[in-house]
Design a protein around this motif. Sequence first.
Motif, PDB file in Angstrom:
ATOM      1  N   PRO A 248       0.802  -1.226   0.000  1.00  0.00           N
ATOM      2  CA  PRO A 248       0.000   0.000   0.000  1.00  0.00           C
ATOM      3  C   PRO A 248       0.834   1.275   0.000  1.00  0.00           C
ATOM      4  CG  PRO A 248      -0.904  -1.573   1.547  1.00  0.00           C
ATOM      5  CD  PRO A 248       0.414  -2.123   1.113  1.00  0.00           C
ATOM      6  N   LEU A 249       1.900   1.310   0.800  1.00  0.00           N
ATOM      7  CA  LEU A 249       2.696   2.530   0.849  1.00  0.00           C
ATOM      8  C   LEU A 249       3.382   2.782  -0.493  1.00  0.00           C
ATOM      9  CD1 LEU A 249       3.631   4.840   2.691  1.00  0.00           C
ATOM     10  CD2 LEU A 249       5.647   3.471   3.233  1.00  0.00           C
ATOM     11  N   ALA A 250       3.838   1.700  -1.136  1.00  0.00           N
ATOM     12  CA  ALA A 250       4.462   1.862  -2.451  1.00  0.00           C
ATOM     13  C   ALA A 250       3.445   2.375  -3.466  1.00  0.00           C
ATOM     14  CB  ALA A 250       5.054   0.533  -2.907  1.00  0.00           C
ATOM     15  N   LEU A 251       2.242   1.849  -3.412  1.00  0.00           N
ATOM     16  CA  LEU A 251       1.204   2.288  -4.346  1.00  0.00           C
ATOM     17  C   LEU A 251       0.856   3.753  -4.152  1.00  0.00           C
ATOM     18  CD1 LEU A 251      -1.147  -0.826  -4.197  1.00  0.00           C
ATOM     19  CD2 LEU A 251       0.337  -0.159  -6.099  1.00  0.00           C
ATOM     20  N   LEU A 252       0.982   4.238  -2.908  1.00  0.00           N
ATOM     21  CA  LEU A 252       0.664   5.636  -2.631  1.00  0.00           C
ATOM     22  C   LEU A 252       1.836   6.575  -2.880  1.00  0.00           C
ATOM     23  CD1 LEU A 252      -1.392   5.346   0.663  1.00  0.00           C
ATOM     24  CD2 LEU A 252      -2.215   6.209  -1.523  1.00  0.00           C
ATOM     25  N   GLU A 253       3.032   6.151  -2.522  1.00  0.00           N
ATOM     26  CA  GLU A 253       4.168   7.070  -2.526  1.00  0.00           C
ATOM     27  C   GLU A 253       4.935   7.090  -3.841  1.00  0.00           C
ATOM     28  OE1 GLU A 253       4.874   9.277  -0.352  1.00  0.00           O
ATOM     29  OE2 GLU A 253       3.481   8.660   1.213  1.00  0.00           O
ATOM     30  N   LEU A 254       5.085   5.959  -4.507  1.00  0.00           N
ATOM     31  CA  LEU A 254       5.900   5.943  -5.726  1.00  0.00           C
ATOM     32  C   LEU A 254       5.356   6.849  -6.828  1.00  0.00           C
ATOM     33  CD1 LEU A 254       7.032   2.208  -5.991  1.00  0.00           C
ATOM     34  CD2 LEU A 254       8.266   4.160  -5.066  1.00  0.00           C
ATOM     35  N   PRO A 255       4.042   6.910  -7.043  1.00  0.00           N
ATOM     36  CA  PRO A 255       3.558   7.823  -8.088  1.00  0.00           C
ATOM     37  C   PRO A 255       3.923   9.282  -7.843  1.00  0.00           C
ATOM     38  CG  PRO A 255       1.864   6.235  -7.535  1.00  0.00           C
ATOM     39  CD  PRO A 255       2.966   6.079  -6.530  1.00  0.00           C
ATOM     40  N   ARG A 256       4.137   9.658  -6.573  1.00  0.00           N
ATOM     41  CA  ARG A 256       4.501  11.045  -6.274  1.00  0.00           C
ATOM     42  C   ARG A 256       5.861  11.397  -6.856  1.00  0.00           C
ATOM     43  NH1 ARG A 256       2.098  13.237  -1.378  1.00  0.00           N
ATOM     44  NH2 ARG A 256       4.096  14.230  -0.952  1.00  0.00           N
ATOM     45  N   ALA A 257       6.725  10.407  -7.034  1.00  0.00           N
ATOM     46  CA  ALA A 257       8.091  10.672  -7.498  1.00  0.00           C
ATOM     47  C   ALA A 257       8.249  10.473  -9.003  1.00  0.00           C
ATOM     48  CB  ALA A 257       9.065   9.746  -6.762  1.00  0.00           C
ATOM     49  N   LEU A 258       7.165  10.110  -9.675  1.00  0.00           N
ATOM     50  CA  LEU A 258       7.245   9.842 -11.107  1.00  0.00           C
ATOM     51  C   LEU A 258       6.503  10.908 -11.900  1.00  0.00           C
ATOM     52  CD1 LEU A 258       6.552   5.998 -11.060  1.00  0.00           C
ATOM     53  CD2 LEU A 258       8.762   7.158 -11.066  1.00  0.00           C
ATOM     54  N   LEU A 284      13.334   9.980  -0.701  1.00  0.00           N
ATOM     55  CA  LEU A 284      14.582  10.720  -0.869  1.00  0.00           C
ATOM     56  C   LEU A 284      14.422  11.806  -1.926  1.00  0.00           C
ATOM     57  CD1 LEU A 284      17.527  11.089  -0.157  1.00  0.00           C
ATOM     58  CD2 LEU A 284      18.090   9.248  -1.742  1.00  0.00           C
ATOM     59  N   ARG A 285      13.731  11.502  -2.995  1.00  0.00           N
ATOM     60  CA  ARG A 285      13.504  12.528  -4.033  1.00  0.00           C
ATOM     61  C   ARG A 285      12.712  13.702  -3.466  1.00  0.00           C
ATOM     62  NH1 ARG A 285      12.024   7.781  -7.086  1.00  0.00           N
ATOM     63  NH2 ARG A 285      13.794   7.071  -8.356  1.00  0.00           N
ATOM     64  N   GLN A 286      11.748  13.387  -2.603  1.00  0.00           N
ATOM     65  CA  GLN A 286      10.974  14.468  -1.989  1.00  0.00           C
ATOM     66  C   GLN A 286      11.857  15.307  -1.065  1.00  0.00           C
ATOM     67  OE1 GLN A 286       7.026  13.188  -0.452  1.00  0.00           O
ATOM     68  NE2 GLN A 286       7.554  11.189  -1.329  1.00  0.00           N
ATOM     69  N   VAL A 287      12.758  14.641  -0.348  1.00  0.00           N
ATOM     70  CA  VAL A 287      13.658  15.368   0.548  1.00  0.00           C
ATOM     71  C   VAL A 287      14.577  16.284  -0.253  1.00  0.00           C
ATOM     72  CG1 VAL A 287      15.569  15.107   2.176  1.00  0.00           C
ATOM     73  CG2 VAL A 287      13.583  13.599   2.344  1.00  0.00           C
ATOM     74  N   GLU A 288      15.060  15.796  -1.385  1.00  0.00           N
ATOM     75  CA  GLU A 288      15.997  16.585  -2.198  1.00  0.00           C
ATOM     76  C   GLU A 288      15.361  17.850  -2.737  1.00  0.00           C
ATOM     77  OE1 GLU A 288      17.077  13.654  -5.029  1.00  0.00           O
ATOM     78  OE2 GLU A 288      18.731  12.820  -3.811  1.00  0.00           O
ATOM     79  N   GLY A 333       4.799  17.298   4.090  1.00  0.00           N
ATOM     80  CA  GLY A 333       4.118  16.241   4.850  1.00  0.00           C
ATOM     81  C   GLY A 333       5.029  15.161   5.383  1.00  0.00           C
ATOM     82  N   LEU A 334       6.339  15.341   5.233  1.00  0.00           N
ATOM     83  CA  LEU A 334       7.265  14.300   5.689  1.00  0.00           C
ATOM     84  C   LEU A 334       7.487  14.330   7.195  1.00  0.00           C
ATOM     85  CD1 LEU A 334       9.966  14.591   2.876  1.00  0.00           C
ATOM     86  CD2 LEU A 334       8.161  12.875   3.080  1.00  0.00           C
ATOM     87  N   VAL A 348      10.987   7.311   5.864  1.00  0.00           N
ATOM     88  CA  VAL A 348      11.349   8.719   5.674  1.00  0.00           C
ATOM     89  C   VAL A 348      12.565   9.044   6.536  1.00  0.00           C
ATOM     90  CG1 VAL A 348      10.602  11.109   5.910  1.00  0.00           C
ATOM     91  CG2 VAL A 348       8.968   9.369   5.158  1.00  0.00           C
ATOM     92  N   ARG A 349      12.508   8.585   7.791  1.00  0.00           N
ATOM     93  CA  ARG A 349      13.637   8.827   8.702  1.00  0.00           C
ATOM     94  C   ARG A 349      14.921   8.235   8.123  1.00  0.00           C
ATOM     95  NH1 ARG A 349      14.361   9.421  14.394  1.00  0.00           N
ATOM     96  NH2 ARG A 349      12.124   9.211  14.752  1.00  0.00           N
ATOM     97  N   SER A 350      14.870   6.984   7.658  1.00  0.00           N
ATOM     98  CA  SER A 350      16.085   6.360   7.141  1.00  0.00           C
ATOM     99  C   SER A 350      16.545   7.042   5.853  1.00  0.00           C
ATOM    100  CB  SER A 350      15.848   4.869   6.893  1.00  0.00           C
ATOM    101  OG  SER A 350      14.830   4.660   5.951  1.00  0.00           O
ATOM    102  N   ALA A 351      15.603   7.476   5.006  1.00  0.00           N
ATOM    103  CA  ALA A 351      15.981   8.166   3.765  1.00  0.00           C
ATOM    104  C   ALA A 351      16.690   9.471   4.080  1.00  0.00           C
ATOM    105  CB  ALA A 351      14.742   8.417   2.906  1.00  0.00           C
ATOM    106  N   VAL A 352      16.159  10.222   5.030  1.00  0.00           N
ATOM    107  CA  VAL A 352      16.766  11.500   5.408  1.00  0.00           C
ATOM    108  C   VAL A 352      18.167  11.270   5.961  1.00  0.00           C
ATOM    109  CG1 VAL A 352      16.623  13.405   7.048  1.00  0.00           C
ATOM    110  CG2 VAL A 352      14.578  12.683   5.799  1.00  0.00           C
ATOM    111  N   TYR A 353      18.278  10.298   6.872  1.00  0.00           N
ATOM    112  CA  TYR A 353      19.557  10.082   7.544  1.00  0.00           C
ATOM    113  C   TYR A 353      20.623   9.578   6.573  1.00  0.00           C
ATOM    114  CZ  TYR A 353      22.684   8.955  11.411  1.00  0.00           C
ATOM    115  OH  TYR A 353      23.742   8.918  12.272  1.00  0.00           O
ATOM    116  N   ARG A 354      20.234   8.655   5.690  1.00  0.00           N
ATOM    117  CA  ARG A 354      21.221   8.080   4.766  1.00  0.00           C
ATOM    118  C   ARG A 354      21.608   9.062   3.655  1.00  0.00           C
ATOM    119  NH1 ARG A 354      18.720   1.974   3.940  1.00  0.00           N
ATOM    120  NH2 ARG A 354      18.695   1.411   6.143  1.00  0.00           N
ATOM    121  N   SER A 355      20.726   9.967   3.315  1.00  0.00           N
ATOM    122  CA  SER A 355      21.032  10.906   2.235  1.00  0.00           C
ATOM    123  C   SER A 355      22.013  11.982   2.669  1.00  0.00           C
ATOM    124  CB  SER A 355      19.745  11.562   1.721  1.00  0.00           C
ATOM    125  OG  SER A 355      19.184  12.400   2.711  1.00  0.00           O
TER     126      SER A 355
END
Length: 951
Positions: A248-258, A284-288, A333-334, A348-355
């Motif tokens: 479900p999260l992939a179905l909701l979040e991935l379209p936002r980055a495409l 990560l794309r949203q964070v950038e 909204g992150l 989101v936390r791991s994406a922010v920290y690793r980026s």
Amino acid sequence: MSPPVTCRKTRGPTGKRKRATVVGPEGGPGRGDEVGLLGRRVECAVLDRLVDAVRTGESRALVIHGPPGIGKSALLGHLTDSPGDLRVLRAVGIESEMELPFATLHQLCVPLVDRVENLPAPQRTALETVFGIRAGAPPDRFLVGMAVLSLLSDASQKRPLLCLVDDAHWMDRASAQVLGFVARRLLAESIALVFGARERAPDLLGLPDLEVTGLRGAAAHTLLETATHTRLDHDIRSRFVAETQGNPLALLELPRALSVTQLAGGFGLLNTDTVPGLIERSFLRQVEDLSEQTRLLLLVAAADPVGDPALVWRAADRIGVTPEEALADGTDGLLSFDLRVTFRHPLVRSAVYRSATESERRSAHLALAEATDPRADPDRRAWHLASATAGPDESVAAELERSAGRAQGRGGLAAAAAFLQRSVVLTVDTSRRAERALAAADVSLQAGDLDAARRFVDVADQNARSDFQRVRTHLVRSRITFAAGLNHEAPPLLLTAAQRLERFDANLARETYLLAWGTSALVAADAASLRAISQAMSELPPSTAAPRALDLVTEGYALLVTDGRAAAVPVLKRAAAALADLPARDLLKWGWVANGVSAAVWDDRAMRSMYGRAVDVVRAAGALTELPFCLASLGMATTWTGNFTGAAAIVDEADIVAEATGVPIAPHVKLRLGALRGRTADVEPLISATVEDAGASGQLMGVTVAQWSAAVLYNGLARYEQALAAAQTSARIPELWVSVWVLPELVEAAVRVGDREAAGGALEGLTDAAAPCDTDWAQGVLARCRALLSEGASADGLYREAIERLARTRLRPELARTHLVYGEWLRRKRRRVEAREHLRTAYKMFAAIGMEAFAERARRELLASGESIRKHRLESSSGDELTPQEKQIALLVRDGFSNPEVGSRLFLSPRTVEWHLRKIFTKLAITSRRQLRDALPRSAYEPAPEQGFRR
């Protein structure tokens, strides 16, 4: 945490849920169930039933598990979407807090802190200690679990309690152990304890679970449509659903980055990675796309496990981030600020920290360390400082070392190990690095992490700069070898370590000799090895001061092997007296070896007391690698009293701890218990398996116990030829306890088959072992065995002496067996009236204890004596009788214990005790606690409570 994204439900004017059409799990229409989450009809129904059960006074535990983004948090949210008659407590496991002891537990229990004062004093002290409210000795972890159970039970009396732990895979180990303990003991408290986790953690294994998988069919397609702004071709949608596995999260979040083109053309998922990786890259794309100030704010929040808005802003200010600039364009909204700082999802936390770059992460941790109060939260500050350090830093390493000490003080061995391991990395001085690595290896070993212990002992070995450090490294490595399983490799390693230690530390050398002796005695595979260790111990220079317990135990054990029991007993008796006051520190280090002293001198009361104290001390310290061995010793001592219910409970506890730590434990108590009960179907396969497995691995102690158990079993069944063969095998193995305890079985079996020579040889060996000891246990068993080989008045006197002596002990099985063999002898001498008296006594005792085979043997003898005997219902009988746990509760209540006191002894909440009592009253057809005295009168053969002994 996954958002409760798409609901198809409505609410009426009262706010109650109305029926709604829901897409079912297979993509077809639902049945109009009261369910809100798209495609989760089955899962929501399970949770609704859980809530309904809690409302009706039952308790439930559940582990909801599945991969990241699958909707676990949404399902936890569904649990709270109900009328306000439930009180909800929440906690979230945080990856960076996994090393802080009881962090998750503290989150969950903070709202109930005002109720801690309602707990019994020991439980209140335990909780206040682990939460840092008061200073004190490390609390018993089982006591902490009991305190939490009592706290939740107390809170649930007015309103049902719903306890939710999300991201449970990131709980700290101490919290996981306590909450797993609590979850397994929930029954009648109106409490639900529900965990959301990516996988089933070891401490939560065995709990009911609900696996959550991806959405399928129409549900997945519908969810994807809500997240896209363009109409997608059916085949493209199907591929998107397939590639994301319906997450479900992939179905909701991935379209936002495409882009629209990527979506419509189906190119967005080319070269796909794992679904969590895809989602994280989307975040990560949203964070950038955020401003630098906003990204830095997110980084500080990601590095902070507390979620305290004030702390985050103080730290952010130290790196030049202001609220006005960081929040000018929002966070997409992150990230949200409320009572706590929360991310939309852990990824989101791991994406922010690793980026972030290494430099940026260090700056964030340094800012958080500077913003953390060193007096209120020194350990978290030390952890941030360690993360902010680019290279070796002695001051930070020393601070981590101090944090490790504080963690051990709160019972957090796993946390102490983590702090010490990190301190090693930050240490530049090689000698100091070796010292800290040794400490890290030692604490890791105590915490049950053998792999980490091996890694850090290797580090210590590489950095050792003195012979003393090298010798201590050798010692820790030897202890790791022993902890990994009983085998013949550990004794020579420990012997070498002890010999090398003599010129550096005499006390440590003695302790190591003792450990070497104990490991060799347990393995029982090499008599030459045990003799070499004993000879080396006997050559140690005498202590210049008054002999201590350590000196006496070492000397006594050495004499036991080199000079025999007669020479050793006087020293061992002094050692047993000295061990009664052995400090906890020494008991933890070498007490498990010293506990054999009381058995060696046949002192059953001291044996139970010492083993009980050892379990208490080891539990309190959280030394889990030692606990199974101590529990096994206590379980074996408990079987001698005929308290089979208590012994079985100890076996269950030992199995749980052994499974949790990965430390193997032999089934010795199960063998003994099964043999005494006389249940061939249960114990014969275990005997055969133990003989085969232990023999193949060279663990002859296991073979000895298995054959001893077989001898007891077959003597009870009157299959004396088999009993003799098993007893002779056990007696031939060079072992110091069981090979002696089997001799009475050998005497009895040999006499029954007419092998006087074998019986005489066994009696000679038993005389050597028991005659020097003046205890009623030793002299009573010896008198019985002499009587079996005697005639006339001599035999009669010896039987009576045996009964008189054993009646002064709590060794009910031995006393019952003595009445039996005396009754058998009297019947054969045609003294039938006297025979029936002793046979009746034996039969009643066996029935009361639950020794089925011996009871049947006594009944047959009674019939042969001319007495018509009605079969007694054995303690172990089922049907309408009480379960073992119910009987424990009933007897304790009968003896005047309150519900909280019973609960503390049996690890149950007072409300669960009350629930069991209602069932007990129904089964016994009574209506009050006072009537238990008549329903369960104290038997003359029932072991009375023993002062100072605690199961």
